[in-house]
Design a protein around this motif. Sequence first.
Motif, mmCIF file in Angstrom:
data_model
loop_
_atom_site.group_PDB
_atom_site.id
_atom_site.type_symbol
_atom_site.label_atom_id
_atom_site.label_comp_id
_atom_site.label_asym_id
_atom_site.label_seq_id
_atom_site.Cartn_x
_atom_site.Cartn_y
_atom_site.Cartn_z
ATOM 1 N N ASP A 1 48.650 87.970 85.099
ATOM 2 C CA ASP A 1 47.626 87.024 84.655
ATOM 3 C C ASP A 1 47.715 85.735 85.459
ATOM 4 N N GLN A 2 46.603 85.377 86.075
ATOM 5 C CA GLN A 2 46.466 84.071 86.729
ATOM 6 C C GLN A 2 45.420 83.315 85.924
ATOM 7 N N PHE A 3 45.864 82.395 85.104
ATOM 8 C CA PHE A 3 44.926 81.647 84.286
ATOM 9 C C PHE A 3 44.217 80.592 85.134
ATOM 10 N N GLY A 4 42.991 80.308 84.761
ATOM 11 C CA GLY A 4 42.248 79.265 85.459
ATOM 12 C C GLY A 4 42.622 77.883 84.978
ATOM 13 N N PHE A 5 43.166 77.815 83.754
ATOM 14 C CA PHE A 5 43.518 76.539 83.143
ATOM 15 C C PHE A 5 44.795 76.703 82.336
ATOM 16 N N TYR A 6 45.735 75.786 82.554
ATOM 17 C CA TYR A 6 47.013 75.816 81.848
ATOM 18 C C TYR A 6 47.138 74.541 81.012
ATOM 19 N N ALA A 7 47.307 74.733 79.694
ATOM 20 C CA ALA A 7 47.397 73.559 78.826
ATOM 21 C C ALA A 7 47.863 73.961 77.436
ATOM 22 N N SER A 8 48.361 72.973 76.727
ATOM 23 C CA SER A 8 48.647 73.117 75.302
ATOM 24 C C SER A 8 47.576 72.328 74.561
ATOM 25 N N VAL A 9 46.570 73.024 74.077
ATOM 26 C CA VAL A 9 45.429 72.373 73.431
ATOM 27 C C VAL A 9 45.680 72.284 71.927
ATOM 28 N N ASP A 10 45.620 71.067 71.384
ATOM 29 C CA ASP A 10 45.860 70.859 69.959
ATOM 30 C C ASP A 10 44.593 70.306 69.299
ATOM 31 N N PRO A 11 44.615 70.061 67.995
ATOM 32 C CA PRO A 11 43.414 69.546 67.323
ATOM 33 C C PRO A 11 42.933 68.200 67.869
ATOM 34 N N PHE A 12 43.844 67.375 68.347
ATOM 35 C CA PHE A 12 43.453 66.062 68.849
ATOM 36 C C PHE A 12 42.707 66.188 70.182
ATOM 37 N N MET A 13 43.143 67.131 71.017
ATOM 38 C CA MET A 13 42.439 67.372 72.259
ATOM 39 C C MET A 13 41.074 68.027 71.988
#
Length: 443
Positions: free
Chosen positions: A205-217
Motif C-alpha cells: 500500500d502506497q497511501f496518497g496521504f499520511y495523517a492521524s485525523v481526529d475530531p478537531f481536524m
Amino acid sequence: MKKVAGKCTAGMLAIMLCSGLLAACGGKSDTADSPGTGGGTDKGGKQVEVTMITWESAEMNDKIMAAMKSFEQENPDIKVKLIPTPLDNYGVKINGMLTAKKAPDIFMTGNDMLLDNASKGLLYDWTSMAEQDKTFMDGFYKGVTDSWHYDGKLVGLPGLLNTYGIFYNKKAFQDAGLTEPKIGWTYDEFFADMEKLSSKQGGVDQFGFYASVDPFMTSLYSVSAGGAPFADAITSPAKVEISDKFVEGVEKYKNAIASGYMNPPTFDLTNVMSSFKQGKVPMTLQGQWVADDLIRTAPKELEWGFAPMPVVNSQTEIYDAVGWCSPASIQNPEAVWKVLKYLDSKMYEEVLPKTPVAPAAYQASSSAYFDALKTAGHPEVGESIDHILKSPSTQPVRFLATWTGKANPFIEASWKNVLMGKAPITELNTMADKINKVISEAK
C-alpha cells in the motif's frame, strides 16, 4: 522551540517531579535572592534580578541569553538570570516550584499547562499591565492571546505558534499530472489528489496521504462547509456537536481510508517523515516545525512544499502556542513585564534566524522567521503559515480544560472504529453525548 511529544516546543510536556531542581532552587526562605521574588532589589533603586526557566536545550538557552544581553544594556537596572533545568519532567518540576513558592519570575509554558496552573490561582494576572500597554498587545497576531486568558484574566503571553498543514512531494504531484497544493485549494482537490497519489504496486500500500485525523481536524471541514465546529470554543468549550457537515467530513475520510487512499488510524506513523525524506510519502499532515528539519537534513534532490489545510467554502485553521507566564508571588511585576515583552519581540528577532522552527506570536517579530525560510529557498512555507495565522476563523487543536482527561477516553473508544467502518456513524453522537455529560458535570 523544541519538539515535545510530537507537537513541537509548543506541544505537550512530560510531567514528573524532580526533587533535585527544587533542592537547587529552594531550600531557603522566600527572600529577595530566591527565584520568584523578582530578584535581589526593591524600589530603592538597586538592580532588580529577574529569574527565568525554559525547557530548551543548553544550546538554545545560550542563544536566548545572548539576545537578552542587549536588553540588559538597554535596562541596566534589570539583570536577567537563567536557572538551568533539564527538559525531562519539566511540567511537574515547575508545578512543584509553584506550590513551594520557589518558582522563577518567568517560565516557559504550553497552553494546557498555563490554563491548569491558572485554574489553581498560581499565576500572576497581567491584565492591568496589558491594558496600560495596548500598543504592545495589539502587536500580536489577532486572536492568539485569547487562549492565554483564564476567567477573564491575562495569565501569560504566547511566544511561538505551531501551525498545521500539508507537506507534499513536488515530484509525486508532477508525475501524477496534478497541480501542487496552494493557498485556497479545496477539499475536493485534496481527496482527488490523495486518490491519484495512492497505489498498490507489488502488493504494498502506497497511501496518497499520511495523517492521524481526529475530531478537531475534521472540525475544519465542518466549519469550512458552514457547519458547527466539533467543540464550540478553544478554551473551556460548553459543548461538542456532531453536525451534518461534520458527518459529511467524516464520511470523506472514512471512504478514503476504506479505498486505500490514506492510512487507517491504526497505522504506525512513527517513521513517516523518514519515508518522506526518501521520497516515498506524497502528502502528510505535520506541524510547521518539520520545515526546519527538512531544510537542514533532507536530501538535496528532494523537492517538497507546504500548503495550508484545504477549504470547502471559507477558511478556518487550527494552531496553538507556547509562551511565558509568571507565578502569582512575583515581587517586581514592572521589571518582569519588561523582560516578558523583550522575550516575545526582540529576543525572537535575534534567535529565529538561527533556529527557524516556528513563527513568533508577536507579528512584527515573525518576519525574522519568514525571512529565514526565504533564504533557505522555501518562501511558500512562510506565506502559507502567515495565511494560517491571519485566518478569520480558528478552531481548537484539542481540549484545553480541566476535564480533558475524562473526555478524551470517549474519543479513543469510538473515533477509530467509526473511521475504519467497525462502528456506525451514529456512534459519534453517543461519543458526543458522553463528552457533553463530562462537561456538564464539571460546571
